[in-house]
Design a protein around this motif. Structure first.
Motif, PDB file in Angstrom:
ATOM      1  N   SER A  42       8.736  -1.445 -11.803  1.00 14.46           N
ATOM      2  CA  SER A  42       8.050  -0.199 -12.154  1.00 14.46           C
ATOM      3  C   SER A  42       6.548  -0.441 -12.167  1.00 14.46           C
ATOM      4  N   ASN A  43       5.802   0.465 -11.558  1.00 18.13           N
ATOM      5  CA  ASN A  43       4.348   0.355 -11.460  1.00 18.13           C
ATOM      6  C   ASN A  43       3.701   1.249 -12.507  1.00 18.13           C
ATOM      7  N   ASN A  44       3.142   0.646 -13.555  1.00 16.39           N
ATOM      8  CA  ASN A  44       2.450   1.399 -14.593  1.00 16.39           C
ATOM      9  C   ASN A  44       0.941   1.402 -14.393  1.00 16.39           C
ATOM     10  N   GLY A  45       0.491   0.969 -13.225  1.00 11.69           N
ATOM     11  CA  GLY A  45      -0.934   0.971 -12.917  1.00 11.69           C
ATOM     12  C   GLY A  45      -1.390   2.302 -12.341  1.00 11.69           C
ATOM     13  N   THR A  46      -2.677   2.397 -12.039  1.00 12.95           N
ATOM     14  CA  THR A  46      -3.260   3.642 -11.513  1.00 12.95           C
ATOM     15  C   THR A  46      -3.395   3.626 -10.001  1.00 12.95           C
ATOM     16  N   THR A  47      -3.072   2.491  -9.364  1.00 12.47           N
ATOM     17  CA  THR A  47      -3.105   2.395  -7.909  1.00 12.47           C
ATOM     18  C   THR A  47      -1.709   2.035  -7.403  1.00 12.47           C
ATOM     19  N   LEU A 104      10.292 -15.711  -4.727  1.00 13.32           N
ATOM     20  CA  LEU A 104       8.879 -16.003  -4.465  1.00 13.32           C
ATOM     21  C   LEU A 104       8.216 -14.687  -4.097  1.00 13.32           C
ATOM     22  N   ALA A 105       7.121 -14.325  -4.775  1.00 14.31           N
ATOM     23  CA  ALA A 105       6.540 -13.001  -4.569  1.00 14.31           C
ATOM     24  C   ALA A 105       5.026 -13.071  -4.450  1.00 14.31           C
ATOM     25  N   TRP A 106       4.495 -12.295  -3.495  1.00 14.14           N
ATOM     26  CA  TRP A 106       3.055 -12.130  -3.314  1.00 14.14           C
ATOM     27  C   TRP A 106       2.736 -10.669  -3.586  1.00 14.14           C
ATOM     28  N   LYS A 107       1.718 -10.413  -4.441  1.00 16.22           N
ATOM     29  CA  LYS A 107       1.499  -9.058  -4.944  1.00 16.22           C
ATOM     30  C   LYS A 107       0.047  -8.645  -4.794  1.00 16.22           C
ATOM     31  N   GLY A 108      -0.149  -7.331  -4.577  1.00 17.66           N
ATOM     32  CA  GLY A 108      -1.499  -6.802  -4.451  1.00 17.66           C
ATOM     33  C   GLY A 108      -1.534  -5.315  -4.717  1.00 17.66           C
ATOM     34  N   LEU A 109      -2.747  -4.759  -4.757  1.00 19.19           N
ATOM     35  CA  LEU A 109      -2.955  -3.342  -5.050  1.00 19.19           C
ATOM     36  C   LEU A 109      -3.503  -2.619  -3.827  1.00 19.19           C
ATOM     37  N   PHE A 110      -3.060  -1.376  -3.675  1.00 19.93           N
ATOM     38  CA  PHE A 110      -3.486  -0.539  -2.555  1.00 19.93           C
ATOM     39  C   PHE A 110      -3.764   0.871  -3.070  1.00 19.93           C
ATOM     40  N   ASN A 111      -4.501   1.637  -2.279  1.00 22.01           N
ATOM     41  CA  ASN A 111      -4.758   3.024  -2.643  1.00 22.01           C
ATOM     42  C   ASN A 111      -4.984   3.849  -1.387  1.00 22.01           C
ATOM     43  N   GLN A 112      -4.723   5.169  -1.517  1.00 22.72           N
ATOM     44  CA  GLN A 112      -4.927   6.058  -0.385  1.00 22.72           C
ATOM     45  C   GLN A 112      -6.401   6.230  -0.075  1.00 22.72           C
ATOM     46  N   THR A 113      -7.231   6.149  -1.109  1.00 17.79           N
ATOM     47  CA  THR A 113      -8.680   6.164  -0.935  1.00 17.79           C
ATOM     48  C   THR A 113      -9.251   4.973  -1.690  1.00 17.79           C
ATOM     49  N   LEU A 114     -10.373   4.478  -1.258  1.00  8.27           N
ATOM     50  CA  LEU A 114     -10.981   3.304  -1.885  1.00  8.27           C
ATOM     51  C   LEU A 114     -12.156   3.724  -2.764  1.00  8.27           C
ATOM     52  N   LEU A 146      -5.788  -8.448 -14.326  1.00 11.75           N
ATOM     53  CA  LEU A 146      -6.975  -7.598 -14.397  1.00 11.75           C
ATOM     54  C   LEU A 146      -7.891  -7.790 -13.188  1.00 11.75           C
ATOM     55  N   ASN A 147      -8.569  -6.702 -12.849  1.00 12.62           N
ATOM     56  CA  ASN A 147      -9.662  -6.729 -11.867  1.00 12.62           C
ATOM     57  C   ASN A 147      -9.259  -7.301 -10.514  1.00 12.62           C
ATOM     58  N   LEU A 148      -8.178  -6.763  -9.967  1.00 15.28           N
ATOM     59  CA  LEU A 148      -7.766  -7.151  -8.621  1.00 15.28           C
ATOM     60  C   LEU A 148      -8.428  -6.265  -7.579  1.00 15.28           C
ATOM     61  N   PRO A 149      -8.702  -6.790  -6.388  1.00 12.75           N
ATOM     62  CA  PRO A 149      -9.241  -5.935  -5.323  1.00 12.75           C
ATOM     63  C   PRO A 149      -8.222  -4.883  -4.898  1.00 12.75           C
ATOM     64  N   VAL A 150      -8.724  -3.700  -4.517  1.00 12.84           N
ATOM     65  CA  VAL A 150      -7.860  -2.612  -4.058  1.00 12.84           C
ATOM     66  C   VAL A 150      -8.040  -2.456  -2.552  1.00 12.84           C
ATOM     67  N   ASN A 151      -6.927  -2.450  -1.824  1.00 10.21           N
ATOM     68  CA  ASN A 151      -6.949  -2.371  -0.363  1.00 10.21           C
ATOM     69  C   ASN A 151      -6.520  -0.982   0.104  1.00 10.21           C
ATOM     70  N   GLN A 152      -6.773  -0.707   1.375  1.00  5.45           N
ATOM     71  CA  GLN A 152      -6.428   0.593   1.951  1.00  5.45           C
ATOM     72  C   GLN A 152      -4.925   0.689   2.207  1.00  5.45           C
ATOM     73  N   LEU A 153      -4.287   1.710   1.650  1.00  7.05           N
ATOM     74  CA  LEU A 153      -2.851   1.913   1.836  1.00  7.05           C
ATOM     75  C   LEU A 153      -2.556   2.294   3.288  1.00  7.05           C
ATOM     76  N   PRO A 154      -1.553   1.686   3.928  1.00  8.11           N
ATOM     77  CA  PRO A 154      -1.197   2.093   5.294  1.00  8.11           C
ATOM     78  C   PRO A 154      -0.850   3.575   5.354  1.00  8.11           C
ATOM     79  N   ALA A 155      -1.235   4.231   6.443  1.00  9.39           N
ATOM     80  CA  ALA A 155      -1.060   5.683   6.566  1.00  9.39           C
ATOM     81  C   ALA A 155       0.397   6.101   6.560  1.00  9.39           C
ATOM     82  N   ASN A 156       1.303   5.205   6.973  1.00  6.52           N
ATOM     83  CA  ASN A 156       2.719   5.575   7.053  1.00  6.52           C
ATOM     84  C   ASN A 156       3.437   5.460   5.711  1.00  6.52           C
TER      85      ASN A 156
END
Length: 211
Positions: A42-47, A104-114, A146-156
């Protein structure tokens, strides 16, 4: 007489349609089983939250060992669920007592707008068995970075998405700048179907709490 035949034919058609619809409904609801062992994110973050994962050396019911590769996107306040019993060939049965599942998991944040350059990851993981939804005594594991970079969400990507198969090409971002957080986790199933988690490699700069 002709009207009676037409009525019978119409009734048969309606019955066939009802059977077809029932079959489709049953099939569409078979992704997560009632009594199986499941794992929810479950994602309780804002991105948006994204993870690539390897379920490593999973022992299947037939005795063989298999790696599974997972690609998942979760929108804010969204969640995805993996049916671990189905992956291991147990169908609607909980995984046997003593089963361990290494992830084994690699995790990151994305958003529709940066609009922002960084944000906080706030993830909740929970495993359980024998019910469609977790119960009050099923442990939740909160992972915050905390304070992870936010990347551009793929359009699909427009909704919660999870892909699981045995093709390593499923995961593409592991170790890249878009997935800066790495974790190694072991999930263990006890005799009551309860799922506990040990963080073999905790996420960098994270706070982990079982509640």
């Amino acid at each position: 007489m002709k009207n009676s035949k037409n009525a019978i034919i119409l009734l048969v058609i309606l019955v066939l349609i009802a059977v077809a619809v029932s079959g489709c409904t049953s099939k569409s609801n078979s992704t997560v089983n009632q009594s199986s062992t499941k794992l929810a994110f479950s994602n309780n973050g804002t991105t948006w939250f994204h993870f690539d994962a390897v379920i490593e050396n999973m022992t299947l019911k037939n005795g063989t060992v298999q790696n599974y590769y997972v690609d998942g996107y979760i929108k804010p306040n969204g969640n995805v669920t993996m049916d671990l019993s189905s992956l291991a060939g147990y169908g609607n049965e909980p995984l046997p007592a003593g089963t361990t599942v290494r992830v084994l998991a690699w995790k990151g944040l994305f958003n529709q707008t940066l609009a922002s350059n960084s944000s906080d990851m706030n993830l909740v993981m929970q495993g359980w068995s024998k019910n469609l939804q977790p119960q009050n005594d099923d442990l939740k594991y909160n992972v915050t970075v905390l304070n992870l970079p936010v990347n551009q969400l793929p359009a699909n990507i427009t909704d919660n998405t999870i892909i699981i198969n045995n093709d390593p090409a499923t995961i593409t971002g592991n170790g890249s700048s878009t997935e800066p957080v790495f974790e190694e986790e072991i999930f263990t199933v006890d005799g009551n179907g309860k799922v506990t988690m040990v963080f073999v490699t905790p996420a960098t700069l994270c706070n982990i709490l079982a509640t």
